[in-house]
Structure formats: structure tokens, C-alpha cells
Design a protein around this motif. Structure first.
Motif, mmCIF file in Angstrom:
data_model
loop_
_atom_site.group_PDB
_atom_site.id
_atom_site.type_symbol
_atom_site.label_atom_id
_atom_site.label_comp_id
_atom_site.label_asym_id
_atom_site.label_seq_id
_atom_site.Cartn_x
_atom_site.Cartn_y
_atom_site.Cartn_z
ATOM 1 N N PHE A 11 38.815 88.048 1.452
ATOM 2 C CA PHE A 11 40.093 88.217 2.152
ATOM 3 C C PHE A 11 39.870 88.646 3.608
ATOM 4 O O PHE A 11 40.561 88.174 4.509
ATOM 5 N N ILE A 12 38.899 89.519 3.835
ATOM 6 C CA ILE A 12 38.595 89.953 5.207
ATOM 7 C C ILE A 12 38.078 88.778 6.032
ATOM 8 O O ILE A 12 38.494 88.581 7.187
ATOM 9 N N LEU A 13 37.185 87.986 5.449
ATOM 10 C CA LEU A 13 36.667 86.811 6.145
ATOM 11 C C LEU A 13 37.784 85.822 6.458
ATOM 12 O O LEU A 13 37.862 85.287 7.572
ATOM 13 N N SER A 14 38.659 85.618 5.509
ATOM 14 C CA SER A 14 39.783 84.703 5.712
ATOM 15 C C SER A 14 40.677 85.175 6.850
ATOM 16 O O SER A 14 41.063 84.385 7.722
ATOM 17 N N ALA A 15 40.999 86.452 6.862
ATOM 18 C CA ALA A 15 41.850 86.998 7.930
ATOM 19 C C ALA A 15 41.161 86.901 9.287
ATOM 20 O O ALA A 15 41.795 86.560 10.296
ATOM 21 N N ALA A 16 39.866 87.170 9.327
ATOM 22 C CA ALA A 16 39.127 87.098 10.592
ATOM 23 C C ALA A 16 39.118 85.673 11.140
ATOM 24 O O ALA A 16 39.307 85.463 12.349
ATOM 25 N N LEU A 17 38.919 84.703 10.273
ATOM 26 C CA LEU A 17 38.914 83.311 10.720
ATOM 27 C C LEU A 17 40.280 82.874 11.233
ATOM 28 O O LEU A 17 40.369 82.147 12.226
ATOM 29 N N VAL A 18 41.338 83.332 10.588
ATOM 30 C CA VAL A 18 42.688 82.991 11.045
ATOM 31 C C VAL A 18 42.979 83.636 12.401
ATOM 32 O O VAL A 18 43.632 83.039 13.255
ATOM 33 N N ILE A 20 40.659 84.415 14.690
ATOM 34 C CA ILE A 20 39.787 83.803 15.694
ATOM 35 C C ILE A 20 40.296 82.425 16.118
ATOM 36 O O ILE A 20 40.102 82.017 17.269
ATOM 37 N N PHE A 21 40.975 81.709 15.228
ATOM 38 C CA PHE A 21 41.439 80.350 15.524
ATOM 39 C C PHE A 21 42.258 80.249 16.814
ATOM 40 O O PHE A 21 41.922 79.439 17.684
ATOM 41 N N PRO A 22 43.347 81.025 16.995
ATOM 42 C CA PRO A 22 44.106 80.856 18.243
ATOM 43 C C PRO A 22 43.327 81.321 19.472
ATOM 44 O O PRO A 22 43.499 80.758 20.562
ATOM 45 N N ILE A 23 42.463 82.309 19.299
ATOM 46 C CA ILE A 23 41.663 82.776 20.434
ATOM 47 C C ILE A 23 40.735 81.662 20.905
ATOM 48 O O ILE A 23 40.645 81.363 22.100
ATOM 49 N N LYS A 24 40.048 81.024 19.975
ATOM 50 C CA LYS A 24 39.142 79.933 20.311
ATOM 51 C C LYS A 24 39.902 78.741 20.876
ATOM 52 O O LYS A 24 39.434 78.072 21.802
ATOM 53 N N THR A 25 41.095 78.487 20.375
ATOM 54 C CA THR A 25 41.890 77.374 20.879
ATOM 55 C C THR A 25 42.311 77.618 22.327
ATOM 56 O O THR A 25 42.277 76.699 23.155
ATOM 57 N N ASN A 48 38.983 72.768 15.722
ATOM 58 C CA ASN A 48 39.111 74.202 15.442
ATOM 59 C C ASN A 48 39.727 74.444 14.067
ATOM 60 O O ASN A 48 39.344 75.397 13.377
ATOM 61 N N ILE A 49 40.667 73.596 13.664
ATOM 62 C CA ILE A 49 41.231 73.715 12.317
ATOM 63 C C ILE A 49 40.134 73.485 11.282
ATOM 64 O O ILE A 49 40.026 74.226 10.305
ATOM 65 N N LEU A 50 39.316 72.492 11.521
ATOM 66 C CA LEU A 50 38.226 72.192 10.595
ATOM 67 C C LEU A 50 37.223 73.343 10.524
ATOM 68 O O LEU A 50 36.724 73.682 9.450
ATOM 69 N N TYR A 51 36.930 73.968 11.656
ATOM 70 C CA TYR A 51 35.929 75.033 11.698
ATOM 71 C C TYR A 51 36.454 76.385 11.249
ATOM 72 O O TYR A 51 35.670 77.212 10.757
ATOM 73 N N PHE A 52 37.747 76.659 11.420
ATOM 74 C CA PHE A 52 38.256 77.998 11.150
ATOM 75 C C PHE A 52 39.275 78.062 10.010
ATOM 76 O O PHE A 52 39.175 78.915 9.137
#
Length: 72
Positions: A11-18, A20-25, A48-52
Motif C-alpha cells: 500500500f505504501i509503494l502504491s501510494a508513493a507511485l501515485v 510521483i506520477f504527477p510530479i514526473k509528468t 508515465n502511466i505505464l511506469y507509475f
């Protein structure tokens, strides 16, 4: 490691990836404006959707499955 801890980390990994997605975008958007690129920007968003987002959904589902299997 106990299943409860693994599901918690999923769950922590999932939240972190979500998160990071807009930041990377946004970072990609700033770089895209300053570079000469023939690909449309929506291709960068799909990458970015594919990666995050896809790994975030997978980690979330794994966390749910592990939590449910621990409950039963």
C-alpha cells in the motif's frame, strides 16, 4: 516478514507511485517545452502511466489479496 507487513508495504509503494506520477509528468512537461521533440506530449503521459500507475495498481491489488488471505 509477515503478510500484514508485506501488504502494508504494498500500500505504501502504491501510494508513493501515485504521488510521483504527477510530479514526473510536470517535470516531463517542462523538459518537453524546451526540447525539440516530434512525439506528442500525450505519449509521455502514457509512458508515465505505464511506469507509475500500472505498477501502483498491481501493488495495491497484491496488498488487498495479502490482507484478505491473512484475514481468512
Amino acid at each position: 516478514m509477515k503478510k500484514k507487513n508485506i501488504s502494508k508495504w504494498c500500500f505504501i509503494l502504491s501510494a508513493a507511485l501515485v504521488v510521483i506520477f504527477p510530479i514526473k509528468t510536470v517535470i516531463d512537461y517542462v523538459d518537453y517545452q524546451n526540447s525539440l521533440n516530434s512525439a506528442p506530449f500525450y505519449i509521455w503521459i502514457w509512458a508515465n502511466i505505464l511506469y507509475f500507475i500500472v505498477p501502483a495498481v498491481i501493488a495495491f491489488i497484491v496488498g488487498l489479496v495479502l490482507r484478505k488471505s491473512k484475514s481468512s
